[in-house]
Structure formats: C-alpha cells, structure tokens
Design a protein around this motif. Structure first.
Motif, PDB file in Angstrom:
ATOM      1  N   UNK A  17     -50.766   9.105 -14.932  1.00 63.17           N
ATOM      2  CA  UNK A  17     -49.952   8.810 -13.750  1.00 63.17           C
ATOM      3  C   UNK A  17     -49.031   7.622 -14.022  1.00 63.17           C
ATOM      4  N   UNK A  18     -49.541   6.625 -14.715  1.00 60.08           N
ATOM      5  CA  UNK A  18     -48.729   5.459 -15.061  1.00 60.08           C
ATOM      6  C   UNK A  18     -47.560   5.865 -15.951  1.00 60.08           C
ATOM      7  N   UNK A  19     -47.829   6.683 -16.953  1.00 59.50           N
ATOM      8  CA  UNK A  19     -46.769   7.146 -17.843  1.00 59.50           C
ATOM      9  C   UNK A  19     -45.714   7.959 -17.098  1.00 59.50           C
ATOM     10  N   UNK A  20     -46.151   8.779 -16.157  1.00 61.42           N
ATOM     11  CA  UNK A  20     -45.202   9.560 -15.361  1.00 61.42           C
ATOM     12  C   UNK A  20     -44.293   8.645 -14.553  1.00 61.42           C
ATOM     13  N   UNK A  21     -44.858   7.596 -13.985  1.00 61.32           N
ATOM     14  CA  UNK A  21     -44.074   6.679 -13.158  1.00 61.32           C
ATOM     15  C   UNK A  21     -43.146   5.808 -13.996  1.00 61.32           C
ATOM     16  N   UNK A  22     -43.591   5.455 -15.184  1.00 65.16           N
ATOM     17  CA  UNK A  22     -42.759   4.644 -16.070  1.00 65.16           C
ATOM     18  C   UNK A  22     -41.692   5.471 -16.761  1.00 65.16           C
TER      19      UNK A  22
END
Length: 255
Positions: free
Chosen positions: A33-38
């Motif tokens: 999820x963090x990678x998707x947001x970044x």
C-alpha cells in the motif's frame, strides 16, 4: 495511566525486533500500500531503515502493568514510515499492531500526509491526516524517553484484572497522574494543559494537539467516554510512544 521505565533497543535485540516486524502477517500488505501511494515499487523490506526501537512498561491502573515494545522503520527520503508494536506475552490488537505514514506528492510545495492502519477485522484503511502538508519529510516523532541500562520488564501477570492478580508490581515511575507525559508534552497527562498546573505551552506534535481536544471535550457537557473515543480516533494514525500508552489506556473503556 502511568508510564514506567524503559530503554532504547540496540544491537542484536534491535535487529531481531526488526525481523519480527517484517515477518508479521500484515507487513507485506502494508508495504504494498505504501509503494502504491508513493508511486514507487522499489521500496523493499531490506531498504527500510530503523529510526528507533524502544521497550518499556505502562501501568494502566495502580499495580496493573504491561510491558510493551515498538519499532519505527522508514525510507531514506523520510516520506514513508512504519511502526510495529508488541506486548510481552500478550497480543496487540490488530488495529494498532502495524501502522504506516506516507507523504504523497501533490504540488511543488505541498504534499498529502496519509495514515495507513488496519481495522479490528484486519482490513486495510487509509486516512488523510493533512491535505496541504508543507514539508518534504514526515513529522518529527522524537520523544526523549528514559533510557535505563538496568531496565527489567515488569511481570506481565499484573496485566490481569486486579482481582486476578497474583502479585504486585514494583514500578519505577517516571510519570505520575499529576503531570505531563515525559518527552516534552504540554497537554497529555494528568493536570497538564492550558490553565492547569503543568504544561500549557504550544503542543509539541499532533499527539499533543489531540490531548488539547480531549481536555476541551472533558470541559464540555459531553460524556467523558465519548471524549475518550474521540481521543482514540484522533491519535489512531500517530506513531509516537505516547500514542501507544493512550490507546492501551483509553481504547478498552468505551461507553
């Protein structure tokens, strides 16, 4: 609520704590999820840096003690952060065992500050903390906590209900109910805040600001339990050690 002695983790103990965090059941989902947001698929578990690891004791009621630990991991650019929490020999509620914070680009001079957490059912949730965040790095979460090399975790049997306790904890207190929480807090703690005996200066961070709202709510006609629920919602995306204590103390109360 009374927070007790503790120590910053180092060396092998800190590295082993990081490994437990990375191997926790929801870590992969949170990192994705963090990678998707970044918009960055290159942030891997191996690239996460340790901001700090800490363990200490929290006395939720008199002679009612829990030993807790938390580790904070982040990327080099300080735009992503993950916290993992443990209770000694006890389960941490899924809703705040693992959390994340992310800064996502918006405009040249502004970003969105987002919080990522899991519900009690284990479902991932993303909340907006700040829609016009001015800085290029996540908020500073520095809290000067006691660092006692002689610290020994308390007996977790004291976490049982008082009538079930088999012994009485011998605690080394560094905060009491009459004063602000250590770490420079101006509004979190007993008799701490605007117009009170202790603290009362500008809030030092978002956690402290939530305590301001909590105090104001207690001064209104709203039921105290409703104010406690509001405080838990306010700090739900916070990664400070004070938040760990607040959620343990106020979380189970309810109306």
């Amino acid at each position: 609520m009374q927070t007790i002695n503790g120590i910053y983790l180092q060396g092998k103990e800190l590295e082993e704590f990081k490994e437990r965090a990375i191997k926790s059941s929801k870590f992969e989902e949170l990192l994705e999820a963090i990678n998707d947001l970044l918009g960055d698929d290159d942030l891997t578990k191996e690239q996460l840096l340790i901001e700090y690891g800490y363990k200490g004791d929290i006395e939720l009621e008199k002679d009612y003690v829990v030993s807790a630990s938390q580790i904070v991991l982040g990327n080099e650019s300080k735009t992503a952060r993950i916290v993992y929490r443990e209770l000694k020999e006890l389960d941490v509620p899924e809703s705040f065992k693992l959390q994340g914070q992310v800064l996502t680009p918006d405009k040249v001079d502004s970003r969105h500050l987002l919080g990522i957490s899991f519900t009690s059912e284990g479902e991932l949730e993303i909340d907006s903390i700040h829609t016009d965040y001015p800085d290029t790095e996540l908020p500073d979460i520095t809290e000067p906590l006691p660092d006692d090399p002689n610290y020994v975790p308390q007996d977790t049997e004291n976490y049982a209900e008082p009538k079930e306790k088999k012994g009485v904890a011998i605690t080394k207190a560094w905060w009491t109910s009459n004063g602000c929480l250590p770490g420079g807090y101006q509004h979190c703690g007993g008799n701490c805040g605007y117009g009170l005996k202790h603290g009362g200066k500008k809030p030092i961070n978002y956690t402290d600001s939530c305590c301001v709202l909590h105090d104001r709510c207690y001064g209104s006609k709203t039921k105290n339990c409703k104010c406690d629920s509001m405080l838990i919602k306010c700090v739900r995306n916070e990664i400070t050690w004070a938040t760990f204590a607040i959620r343990l103390y106020f979380g189970p109360k309810g109306c």
